[in-house]
Design a protein around this motif. Sequence first.
Motif, PDB file in Angstrom:
ATOM      1  N   UNK A  35      -5.349  25.412  -4.154  1.00 47.79           N
ATOM      2  CA  UNK A  35      -4.608  25.543  -5.411  1.00 47.79           C
ATOM      3  C   UNK A  35      -5.031  24.461  -6.402  1.00 47.79           C
ATOM      4  N   UNK A  36      -5.282  23.262  -5.877  1.00 44.05           N
ATOM      5  CA  UNK A  36      -5.795  22.151  -6.693  1.00 44.05           C
ATOM      6  C   UNK A  36      -7.215  21.856  -6.223  1.00 44.05           C
ATOM      7  N   UNK A  37      -8.187  22.147  -7.076  1.00 42.10           N
ATOM      8  CA  UNK A  37      -9.580  21.924  -6.712  1.00 42.10           C
ATOM      9  C   UNK A  37      -9.993  20.468  -6.908  1.00 42.10           C
ATOM     10  N   UNK A  38     -11.227  20.186  -6.590  1.00 39.89           N
ATOM     11  CA  UNK A  38     -11.745  18.816  -6.669  1.00 39.89           C
ATOM     12  C   UNK A  38     -11.640  18.266  -8.092  1.00 39.89           C
ATOM     13  N   UNK A  39     -12.015  19.070  -9.079  1.00 40.45           N
ATOM     14  CA  UNK A  39     -12.004  18.603 -10.464  1.00 40.45           C
ATOM     15  C   UNK A  39     -10.591  18.234 -10.904  1.00 40.45           C
ATOM     16  N   UNK A  40      -9.619  19.091 -10.586  1.00 46.25           N
ATOM     17  CA  UNK A  40      -8.238  18.810 -11.007  1.00 46.25           C
ATOM     18  C   UNK A  40      -7.676  17.632 -10.222  1.00 46.25           C
ATOM     19  N   UNK A  41      -8.051  17.506  -8.953  1.00 49.05           N
ATOM     20  CA  UNK A  41      -7.580  16.382  -8.138  1.00 49.05           C
ATOM     21  C   UNK A  41      -8.064  15.068  -8.738  1.00 49.05           C
ATOM     22  N   UNK A  42      -9.315  15.039  -9.200  1.00 49.61           N
ATOM     23  CA  UNK A  42      -9.849  13.817  -9.829  1.00 49.61           C
ATOM     24  C   UNK A  42      -9.114  13.501 -11.127  1.00 49.61           C
ATOM     25  N   UNK A  43      -8.741  14.536 -11.900  1.00 51.07           N
ATOM     26  CA  UNK A  43      -8.017  14.316 -13.143  1.00 51.07           C
ATOM     27  C   UNK A  43      -6.630  13.739 -12.848  1.00 51.07           C
ATOM     28  N   UNK A  44      -5.945  14.291 -11.842  1.00 50.07           N
ATOM     29  CA  UNK A  44      -4.632  13.770 -11.473  1.00 50.07           C
ATOM     30  C   UNK A  44      -4.762  12.329 -10.951  1.00 50.07           C
ATOM     31  N   UNK A  45      -5.851  12.070 -10.211  1.00 51.54           N
ATOM     32  CA  UNK A  45      -6.094  10.719  -9.701  1.00 51.54           C
ATOM     33  C   UNK A  45      -6.326   9.741 -10.847  1.00 51.54           C
ATOM     34  N   UNK A  46      -7.075  10.200 -11.835  1.00 47.10           N
ATOM     35  CA  UNK A  46      -7.358   9.336 -12.982  1.00 47.10           C
ATOM     36  C   UNK A  46      -6.070   8.940 -13.698  1.00 47.10           C
ATOM     37  N   UNK A  47      -5.157   9.905 -13.900  1.00 44.89           N
ATOM     38  CA  UNK A  47      -3.891   9.625 -14.576  1.00 44.89           C
ATOM     39  C   UNK A  47      -3.037   8.665 -13.749  1.00 44.89           C
ATOM     40  N   UNK A  48      -2.985   8.884 -12.433  1.00 46.50           N
ATOM     41  CA  UNK A  48      -2.190   8.017 -11.561  1.00 46.50           C
ATOM     42  C   UNK A  48      -2.782   6.610 -11.506  1.00 46.50           C
ATOM     43  N   UNK A  49      -4.131   6.516 -11.451  1.00 41.38           N
ATOM     44  CA  UNK A  49      -4.796   5.210 -11.398  1.00 41.38           C
ATOM     45  C   UNK A  49      -4.515   4.411 -12.672  1.00 41.38           C
ATOM     46  N   UNK A  50      -4.433   5.123 -13.816  1.00 42.16           N
ATOM     47  CA  UNK A  50      -4.134   4.448 -15.083  1.00 42.16           C
ATOM     48  C   UNK A  50      -2.729   3.851 -15.046  1.00 42.16           C
ATOM     49  N   UNK A  51      -1.804   4.549 -14.425  1.00 35.98           N
ATOM     50  CA  UNK A  51      -0.432   4.021 -14.295  1.00 35.98           C
ATOM     51  C   UNK A  51      -0.425   2.773 -13.428  1.00 35.98           C
ATOM     52  N   UNK A  52      -1.156   2.824 -12.308  1.00 31.44           N
ATOM     53  CA  UNK A  52      -1.230   1.669 -11.406  1.00 31.44           C
ATOM     54  C   UNK A  52      -1.829   0.476 -12.134  1.00 31.44           C
ATOM     55  N   UNK A 106       0.851  -1.193   0.000  1.00 28.44           N
ATOM     56  CA  UNK A 106       0.000   0.000   0.000  1.00 28.44           C
ATOM     57  C   UNK A 106       0.890   1.248   0.000  1.00 28.44           C
ATOM     58  N   UNK A 107       0.595   2.180  -0.897  1.00 24.60           N
ATOM     59  CA  UNK A 107       1.360   3.423  -0.983  1.00 24.60           C
ATOM     60  C   UNK A 107       0.416   4.601  -1.120  1.00 24.60           C
ATOM     61  N   UNK A 108       0.957   5.790  -0.960  1.00 29.06           N
ATOM     62  CA  UNK A 108       0.182   7.003  -1.113  1.00 29.06           C
ATOM     63  C   UNK A 108       0.928   7.981  -2.024  1.00 29.06           C
ATOM     64  N   UNK A 109       0.161   8.707  -2.831  1.00 25.80           N
ATOM     65  CA  UNK A 109       0.723   9.677  -3.770  1.00 25.80           C
ATOM     66  C   UNK A 109       0.125  11.050  -3.496  1.00 25.80           C
ATOM     67  N   UNK A 110       0.969  12.051  -3.308  1.00 22.42           N
ATOM     68  CA  UNK A 110       0.498  13.425  -3.100  1.00 22.42           C
ATOM     69  C   UNK A 110       0.036  13.997  -4.438  1.00 22.42           C
ATOM     70  N   UNK A 111      -1.181  14.555  -4.459  1.00 22.34           N
ATOM     71  CA  UNK A 111      -1.755  15.076  -5.700  1.00 22.34           C
ATOM     72  C   UNK A 111      -1.918  16.599  -5.697  1.00 22.34           C
ATOM     73  N   UNK A 112      -1.567  17.253  -4.608  1.00 15.78           N
ATOM     74  CA  UNK A 112      -1.668  18.710  -4.571  1.00 15.78           C
ATOM     75  C   UNK A 112      -2.309  19.216  -3.306  1.00 15.78           C
ATOM     76  N   UNK A 113      -2.347  20.534  -3.183  1.00 13.50           N
ATOM     77  CA  UNK A 113      -2.876  21.200  -1.989  1.00 13.50           C
ATOM     78  C   UNK A 113      -4.130  22.000  -2.360  1.00 13.50           C
ATOM     79  N   UNK A 168       4.455   7.015  -8.017  1.00 13.74           N
ATOM     80  CA  UNK A 168       5.475   7.732  -7.242  1.00 13.74           C
ATOM     81  C   UNK A 168       6.820   7.684  -7.955  1.00 13.74           C
ATOM     82  N   UNK A 169       7.150   6.493  -8.482  1.00 14.25           N
ATOM     83  CA  UNK A 169       8.412   6.364  -9.217  1.00 14.25           C
ATOM     84  C   UNK A 169       8.359   7.168 -10.509  1.00 14.25           C
ATOM     85  N   UNK A 170       7.192   7.179 -11.156  1.00 14.86           N
ATOM     86  CA  UNK A 170       7.024   7.945 -12.377  1.00 14.86           C
ATOM     87  C   UNK A 170       7.205   9.439 -12.118  1.00 14.86           C
ATOM     88  N   UNK A 171       6.681   9.887 -10.970  1.00 13.75           N
ATOM     89  CA  UNK A 171       6.796  11.288 -10.593  1.00 13.75           C
ATOM     90  C   UNK A 171       8.252  11.670 -10.338  1.00 13.75           C
TER      91      UNK A 171
END
Length: 412
Positions: free
Chosen positions: A61-78, A51-58, A85-88
Amino acid sequence: MLTEMTVKQAKARDKIYRLSDQGGLYLEITTTGNKYWRYKYRISDGLTRKEKRLALGVYPEVGLKEARERHREAHALVSAGTDPNLSKKEEKRSVKRASLNTFGRIGQDWFDTQSPTWSETHRVRQRRLFGTDLLALHSWKVGDIKAPDLLKVLRVVEARGALETARRTNQVAGQIFDHAIALGMAEVNPALGIKKALKKPVTKHHAAILDPEKLAVFLRTVDGYHGSTIVRVALEVMPLLLVRPGELRHMEWEELFLDEGKWLIPASKTKRNRDHFVPLASQVVNLLRELKAVTGGGLYVFPSARGGARPMSENAVLYALRGLGITKDEATPHGFRATARTLMEEQLGLRSDLIEHQLSHIVRDATGEAYNRTKFFPERIRLMQRWADYLDDLKAGGGFTPNNVSIFRREA
């Protein structure tokens, strides 16, 4: 699932807590009220799923819509088996490598690597060419620079009439590109094809006095100089030493061995970056002893009029010559090397290899090896004393009847 209102109205509590959205995305609220987007996921390391965790923003500055977009991209990598995290981290390294891959960064590394072996004069000139004339290329990725891009920069140098500087600037650029190739940051050197596209500078030789009678008049003219003692002594020893003007100006008292009649110019001050011994004729020793009473308490033999921490300006002797009526077409400080080379051979019949040694030129033996710095030193001592005596004889009028009117003075 979270809403914009829920995220906005979330308040701090006594402990850190989380508001979940979907697919492992959640908002973490700290006891101070700060809000961080996180993505909790599991990824296989080949043996187990961790189990790991990835920081997606604060937030905000990063709203709900952008957080979901970043989550979608990270989930696709997983889902594809890649740890985000390694990709970042790799992305950050790529950005850093790109910033280090600029012409300016590589040029600075080239300068830092090579400059410790250069003379001070060469170091200052190379720094100026790299830091000023090539400044327009500093922010470019070195691999993106093509020959036309470099030529455009060099045309700016040519436009101000500095054709020789443009040629030297291209040489510096070529060395930086070679350095980049060695570091694996470039594949070609665009400077190689530039040389033929540059305007050719007209070769100008330093004005030199090659006629014994004119030299005699010059020496007597110098006797009429009534300026500072420092400049007067510089004028008098200049024809006697065969050194470059910059070497004379930077002469230091600790480099002189007056009792032994020699001056050791350290490698850091010479054009060829090697120690150079200069025998001092008795006339030179006497002049330097006279000057020691004036400047002997400082670093430089010929200090600047503005303070002893700096050497005499290169213009000091030039202005003195012009003040004596000697034009730039008649004589220059550097030209006295040519004066000595010519008259030592033609008038005194002295050995050319000894003269070349004394001029700090490379002289090779029969095997092709360069002679070391002390080779033929006793012979060079006699050569320099013979030259000084010859100049004294010329000044006294020996060998010919000089013109009574100085050929260097312009008529009123």
